[in-house]
Design a protein around this motif. Structure first.
Motif, PDB file in Angstrom:
ATOM      1  N   ASP A  83      24.448  43.867  41.920  1.00  0.00           N
ATOM      2  CA  ASP A  83      25.204  45.050  41.490  1.00  0.00           C
ATOM      3  C   ASP A  83      24.235  46.159  41.101  1.00  0.00           C
ATOM      4  O   ASP A  83      23.975  46.386  39.915  1.00  0.00           O
ATOM      5  N   GLY A  84      23.678  46.841  42.095  1.00  0.00           N
ATOM      6  CA  GLY A  84      22.735  47.909  41.828  1.00  0.00           C
ATOM      7  C   GLY A  84      23.224  48.923  40.808  1.00  0.00           C
ATOM      8  O   GLY A  84      22.471  49.327  39.920  1.00  0.00           O
ATOM      9  N   ALA A  88      29.528  48.297  38.521  1.00  0.00           N
ATOM     10  CA  ALA A  88      30.580  48.330  39.536  1.00  0.00           C
ATOM     11  C   ALA A  88      31.338  47.014  39.636  1.00  0.00           C
ATOM     12  O   ALA A  88      32.498  46.998  40.046  1.00  0.00           O
ATOM     13  N   HIS A  89      30.700  45.905  39.256  1.00  0.00           N
ATOM     14  CA  HIS A  89      31.346  44.604  39.442  1.00  0.00           C
ATOM     15  C   HIS A  89      31.269  43.755  38.175  1.00  0.00           C
ATOM     16  O   HIS A  89      31.074  42.542  38.236  1.00  0.00           O
ATOM     17  N   LEU A  90      31.481  44.406  37.044  1.00  0.00           N
ATOM     18  CA  LEU A  90      31.486  43.664  35.785  1.00  0.00           C
ATOM     19  C   LEU A  90      32.654  42.686  35.710  1.00  0.00           C
ATOM     20  O   LEU A  90      32.621  41.746  34.903  1.00  0.00           O
ATOM     21  N   TRP A  91      33.662  42.882  36.551  1.00  0.00           N
ATOM     22  CA  TRP A  91      34.799  41.952  36.574  1.00  0.00           C
ATOM     23  C   TRP A  91      34.356  40.536  36.950  1.00  0.00           C
ATOM     24  O   TRP A  91      35.061  39.563  36.662  1.00  0.00           O
ATOM     25  N   THR A  92      33.180  40.392  37.555  1.00  0.00           N
ATOM     26  CA  THR A  92      32.713  39.060  37.977  1.00  0.00           C
ATOM     27  C   THR A  92      31.898  38.346  36.906  1.00  0.00           C
ATOM     28  O   THR A  92      31.632  37.144  37.050  1.00  0.00           O
ATOM     29  N   LYS A  93      31.483  39.039  35.856  1.00  0.00           N
ATOM     30  CA  LYS A  93      30.437  38.496  34.986  1.00  0.00           C
ATOM     31  C   LYS A  93      30.857  37.248  34.227  1.00  0.00           C
ATOM     32  O   LYS A  93      30.012  36.421  33.878  1.00  0.00           O
ATOM     33  N   PRO A  96      32.856  31.609  36.385  1.00  0.00           N
ATOM     34  CA  PRO A  96      31.850  30.534  36.411  1.00  0.00           C
ATOM     35  C   PRO A  96      31.167  30.332  37.756  1.00  0.00           C
ATOM     36  O   PRO A  96      30.075  29.758  37.802  1.00  0.00           O
ATOM     37  N   THR A  97      31.766  30.794  38.837  1.00  0.00           N
ATOM     38  CA  THR A  97      31.167  30.582  40.157  1.00  0.00           C
ATOM     39  C   THR A  97      30.437  31.818  40.665  1.00  0.00           C
ATOM     40  O   THR A  97      30.127  31.909  41.860  1.00  0.00           O
ATOM     41  N   VAL A  98      30.159  32.769  39.770  1.00  0.00           N
ATOM     42  CA  VAL A  98      29.485  34.015  40.154  1.00  0.00           C
ATOM     43  C   VAL A  98      28.177  34.149  39.386  1.00  0.00           C
ATOM     44  O   VAL A  98      28.129  33.951  38.169  1.00  0.00           O
ATOM     45  N   THR A  99      27.119  34.496  40.105  1.00  0.00           N
ATOM     46  CA  THR A  99      25.864  34.917  39.499  1.00  0.00           C
ATOM     47  C   THR A  99      25.763  36.423  39.688  1.00  0.00           C
ATOM     48  O   THR A  99      25.778  36.910  40.819  1.00  0.00           O
ATOM     49  N   HIS A 100      25.689  37.165  38.583  1.00  0.00           N
ATOM     50  CA  HIS A 100      25.671  38.625  38.620  1.00  0.00           C
ATOM     51  C   HIS A 100      24.286  39.109  38.215  1.00  0.00           C
ATOM     52  O   HIS A 100      23.758  38.719  37.167  1.00  0.00           O
ATOM     53  N   LEU A 250      43.582  46.777  51.688  1.00  0.00           N
ATOM     54  CA  LEU A 250      44.137  46.135  50.511  1.00  0.00           C
ATOM     55  C   LEU A 250      43.450  46.683  49.263  1.00  0.00           C
ATOM     56  O   LEU A 250      42.229  46.767  49.202  1.00  0.00           O
ATOM     57  N   LEU A 251      44.232  47.054  48.258  1.00  0.00           N
ATOM     58  CA  LEU A 251      43.707  47.577  47.000  1.00  0.00           C
ATOM     59  C   LEU A 251      43.946  46.559  45.887  1.00  0.00           C
ATOM     60  O   LEU A 251      45.058  46.071  45.709  1.00  0.00           O
ATOM     61  N   MET A 252      42.885  46.241  45.172  1.00  0.00           N
ATOM     62  CA  MET A 252      42.962  45.303  44.056  1.00  0.00           C
ATOM     63  C   MET A 252      42.082  45.848  42.939  1.00  0.00           C
ATOM     64  O   MET A 252      40.911  46.174  43.162  1.00  0.00           O
ATOM     65  N   THR A 253      42.631  45.958  41.742  1.00  0.00           N
ATOM     66  CA  THR A 253      41.858  46.495  40.627  1.00  0.00           C
ATOM     67  C   THR A 253      40.930  45.422  40.057  1.00  0.00           C
ATOM     68  O   THR A 253      41.074  44.222  40.322  1.00  0.00           O
ATOM     69  N   ASP A 254      39.983  45.867  39.219  1.00  0.00           N
ATOM     70  CA  ASP A 254      39.101  44.929  38.527  1.00  0.00           C
ATOM     71  C   ASP A 254      39.916  43.898  37.754  1.00  0.00           C
ATOM     72  O   ASP A 254      39.643  42.694  37.812  1.00  0.00           O
ATOM     73  N   ALA A 255      40.883  44.393  36.991  1.00  0.00           N
ATOM     74  CA  ALA A 255      41.664  43.501  36.141  1.00  0.00           C
ATOM     75  C   ALA A 255      42.477  42.518  36.981  1.00  0.00           C
ATOM     76  O   ALA A 255      42.585  41.332  36.629  1.00  0.00           O
ATOM     77  N   GLU A 256      43.058  42.986  38.085  1.00  0.00           N
ATOM     78  CA  GLU A 256      43.841  42.090  38.938  1.00  0.00           C
ATOM     79  C   GLU A 256      42.959  40.993  39.520  1.00  0.00           C
ATOM     80  O   GLU A 256      43.354  39.816  39.559  1.00  0.00           O
ATOM     81  N   ALA A 257      41.765  41.360  39.981  1.00  0.00           N
ATOM     82  CA  ALA A 257      40.861  40.365  40.549  1.00  0.00           C
ATOM     83  C   ALA A 257      40.446  39.342  39.497  1.00  0.00           C
ATOM     84  O   ALA A 257      40.491  38.124  39.738  1.00  0.00           O
TER      85      ALA A 257
END
Length: 269
Positions: A83-84, A88-93, A96-100, A250-257
């Protein structure tokens, strides 16, 4: 040219029945959007392992990365999110299956580690039943590649290779990732200064929105001249197998994801 007015006005994760459709997709397949004839425009990464996303201002590239990554995570994939922009992708932090990773040093080390993981998986000789699919997600990737090149120069020794090992690792994944179930989602133009030409050719699916005719010709030359861009939110052109599909994304918000994946992890999906 297909009349883009037949596209849906909007396509949201919250539309009736859409979540159920996403959850019914085969593993390794994700919905990009809906085309002019109402059919699903999807990506099967077992067939086309890497995706290039390039949009102009307001084209929604970060949203595309989010919606695709969330679908693969829902199916059990893991993700390495580089996430340069840092935010932009704090929703992943907290997943458990994501390395940010956001800093240049962190991204460098993650890609060097990815090189070892690629070799480990290749040495399994196709026996990957216990290895989850891995999505490598790069936002603002061209800027990140430039930062990595400069970072490497700050401590490269005389006998070290000139090219950053992190960039080499990414190029190796683009060449051999299919066999290892590792797939790259690259948000950028993949210019000559960022990736070698042979690596850029590995993107079998290209998603373009609000780009110039010159950018279109560089990234999708076989698909013909650039179609007219649209300022309508969520409109893009998806190039697959040399065919161009006008698409409502397809549109998906941070919170929805994040909520969807948290429910998936809790077994409530």
């Amino acid at each position: 040219m297909t009349n883009t007015t037949t596209l849906p006005q909007v396509l949201r994760f919250t539309d009736p029945g859409l979540r159920e459709q996403l959850e019914a997709l085969p593993e390794g397949t994700a919905l990009i959007g809906i085309g002019t004839d109402g059919t699903a425009i999807a990506i099967d990464v077992d067939h086309a392992p890497h995706i290039l996303i390039c949009t102009g201002t307001g084209g929604g590239s970060t949203t595309i990365l989010r919606t695709l990554t969330a679908q693969f995570l829902h199916q059990g994939a893991h993700a390495l999110v580089l996430d340069g922009p840092l935010v932009a992708h704090l929703w992943t932090k907290d997943l458990p299956t994501v390395t940010h990773r956001g800093s240049v040093a962190g991204i460098h080390d993650a890609l060097v580690g990815l090189a070892a993981e690629l070799q480990r998986r290749l040495h399994l000789d196709g026996d990957l039943d216990d290895a989850p699919r891995l999505m490598v997600v790069l936002d603002r990737a061209d800027d990140t590649m430039r930062h990595l090149a400069r970072y490497w120069e700050t401590f490269r020794q005389k006998d070290d290779p000139k090219k950053s090992p992190a960039i080499t690792a990414l190029e190796d994944v683009l060449h051999a990732g299919r066999q290892a179930r590792i797939h790259v989602l690259y948000n950028g133009r993949a210019t000559a200064g960022s990736l070698a030409p042979a690596a850029r050719e590995q993107f079998a699916t290209v998603i373009l929105a609000r780009v110039s005719a010159g950018t279109w010709q560089r990234l999708a030359p076989i698909a013909g001249p650039a179609p007219k861009s649209s300022a309508h939110p969520g409109r893009a052109h998806v190039v697959q197998d040399d065919t161009t599909h006008p698409t409502q994304l397809l549109l998906m918000t941070d919170a929805e994801a994040a909520d969807w994946l948290t429910a998936t992890a809790a077994g409530k999906s």
